[in-house]
Design a protein around this motif. Structure first.
Motif, short mmCIF file in Angstrom:
data_model
loop_
_atom_site.label_atom_id
_atom_site.label_comp_id
_atom_site.label_asym_id
_atom_site.label_seq_id
_atom_site.Cartn_x
_atom_site.Cartn_y
_atom_site.Cartn_z
N SER A 42 0.85 -1.18 0.00
CA SER A 42 0.00 0.00 0.00
C SER A 42 0.88 1.22 0.00
O SER A 42 2.02 1.17 0.36
N PHE A 58 -5.03 4.19 -6.48
CA PHE A 58 -4.33 2.92 -6.69
C PHE A 58 -5.25 1.92 -7.39
O PHE A 58 -4.89 1.25 -8.33
N ARG A 455 1.56 0.20 -8.28
CA ARG A 455 1.43 1.19 -7.21
C ARG A 455 2.57 2.20 -7.18
O ARG A 455 2.35 3.36 -6.86
#
Length: 470
Positions: A42, A58, A455
């Motif tokens: 993340s 994302f 990401r």
């Protein structure tokens, strides 16, 4: 008999040839490091509202970029990478992998190593040669070329907190012109890195990239309390496994060949249960406490009269050429407790796959605040190995306690819990295998190269947009 012997010899030769080809393939694909690619679990901004918005971006990026390389927008961008050193340690190798990923999409990549030894270093020579082969241009840390490249660059990535010293030492009056396009990648978890001389420019850079949520929070609190400065916009970057490692981890034949070869070299039987700690040998990595816990586990097995295959502990990460005082302590402890037949020391290596294919359980025993992330943990999970880890640092964001492994406290308080966990996994084969399978599933969901590529693209796009708006 002659024909039978010849046939057996031929089979042995074929087996050895297959092993050599496999190891050669591993060496070629991992010449810089076997697993150095990043995968982002993340990327978040510490403020909750901004974090939610970033996660939505994302998700949108994941949907839009399933087929194309999400980093393709970096084509023709000029990127300067600044590392505090060039060595086989985690930080420099991570930056090196990023350099190759950027080169893969056509970015113009320059590399600066801030601290180099005065004498010729074979490792530095080898790594710089590999960079040259891949089109990464290596510059001297000082001089006009370094300054001009920093001023022209679309993006400057500083690697580790210590690399901050390069800014004032080299750029001097040009520092204010470069700071708005700096992305600072931080891997450190120790208090002695919080020095103003290292990080005084941190609040003014475009963003900070840190390997785990725990470490990001630690940096946020520590910089405010100790240095009275604020962190810039911060992204958490979980690492991940390369395609090369996953290919080996999912190849049953390759794993069997590697397992047989390494076990034979260590004089281990197929049925022996092997626990390994794969990390640089130092007190902070907890090899001493692991060996104490391993000794306690052997005592528990003897006291409870458990009928088990032989247990073994493997320490991968020794330096046979220059044995440290700490490693001497480890070996003396093994001799004192008469565990020479149960404990094995292996020299440090970049190619961890053979050992992950060999062992039954990984021990991640980093102390104090734990690992910033600990890539070996997800590498082990890719090989369907359960993990016995300290309940600290990035390990807590990787290992699901009771599901993919078992966690224990840091310090001396963790010795007995770790010993009991060793016995638990040694005595319950099915539990060990189930945890390994769950760990593999978690890797497939969260810690692959494609997660990283999609990401990191969002992070770099945001940083580049800031530089344009500045």
């Amino acid at each position: 008999m002659a024909k039978q012997s010849a046939g057996m010899g031929c089979l042995a030769l074929q087996k050895r040839r297959r092993l050599l080809l496999l190891l050669a393939a591993l060496s070629l694909s991992t010449a810089v490091a076997f697993v150095l690619r990043m995968a982002f679990d993340s990327s978040f901004v510490l403020q909750a509202r901004e974090r939610g918005a970033l996660e939505k971006r994302f998700e949108l990026s994941l949907r839009k970029q399933n087929t194309s390389n999400p980093l393709s927008f970096m084509k023709s961008k000029l990127v300067l990478l600044v590392s505090h050193e060039l060595s086989l340690s985690g930080g420099p190798l991570l930056l090196l992998e990023l350099a190759f990923l950027l080169r893969g999409v056509g970015a113009e990549v320059f590399w600066i190593t801030n601290q180099t030894p005065p004498e010729t270093d074979e490792i530095i020579y080898s790594l710089e040669h590999k960079m040259s082969d891949r089109g990464v241009q290596v510059l001297s840390a000082k001089g006009k070329e370094a300054i001009n490249t920093a001023l022209k660059a679309d993006l400057v990535i500083l690697n580790t907190a210590v690399a901050g010293k390069w800014l004032d030492a080299v750029l001097k009056e040009n520092v204010p012109h470069v700071l708005p396009k700096v992305l600072w990648w931080i891997h450190e978890m120790r208090g002695h890195y919080f020095k103003m001389e290292y990080v005084k420019h941190l609040p003014l850079v475009a963003g900070a990239m840190i390997d785990s949520h725990v470490t990001a929070e630690y940096w946020k609190n520590r910089t405010q309390e100790r240095l009275k400065i604020r962190m810039p916009e911060t992204y958490v970057v979980h690492l991940g496994n390369s395609k090369e490692l996953m290919e080996v981890a999912e190849d049953r034949v390759a794993k069997r060949v590697l397992r047989e070869h390494v076990r034979e070299s260590l004089r281990l039987r197929n049925e022996d249960i092997v626990f390994a700690l794969i990390n640089s040998v130092s007190r902070g990595k907890g090899q001493d406490l692991f060996l104490r816990a391993f000794h306690e586990s052997l005592q528990l097995i003897q006291e409870q009269k458990l009928q088990l295959p032989s247990l073994h502990a493997v320490i991968v990460g020794s330096d046979m050429a220059a044995q440290t005082k700490f490693e001497s302590e480890l070996r003396n402890f093994v001799n004192m407790k008469k565990m020479q037949n149960h404990v094995h020391f292996v020299n440090k290596t970049l190619t961890v796959a053979p050992y992950l294919a060999t062992i039954d359980v990984l021990v991640q025993n980093s102390q104090t605040r734990g690992e910033c992330f600990g890539r070996i943990t997800i590498e082990a999970m890719a090989f369907q190995l359960p993990v016995l880890g300290t309940s600290a640092g990035g390990t807590t964001e990787i290992v699901v306690n009771g599901s993919t492994g078992l966690l224990h406290p840091v310090g001396k308080e963790g010795v007995i819990p770790l010993a009991k966990n060793i016995v638990k996994l040694a005595t319950h084969v099915e539990r060990r295998l189930t945890m390994g399978k769950r760990g593999y599933e978690r890797v497939k969901q969260m810690f692959l190269e494609r997660h990283m590529a999609q990401r990191i693209a969002v992070v770099l796009k945001e940083v580049l947009q800031k530089t344009k708006n500045h």
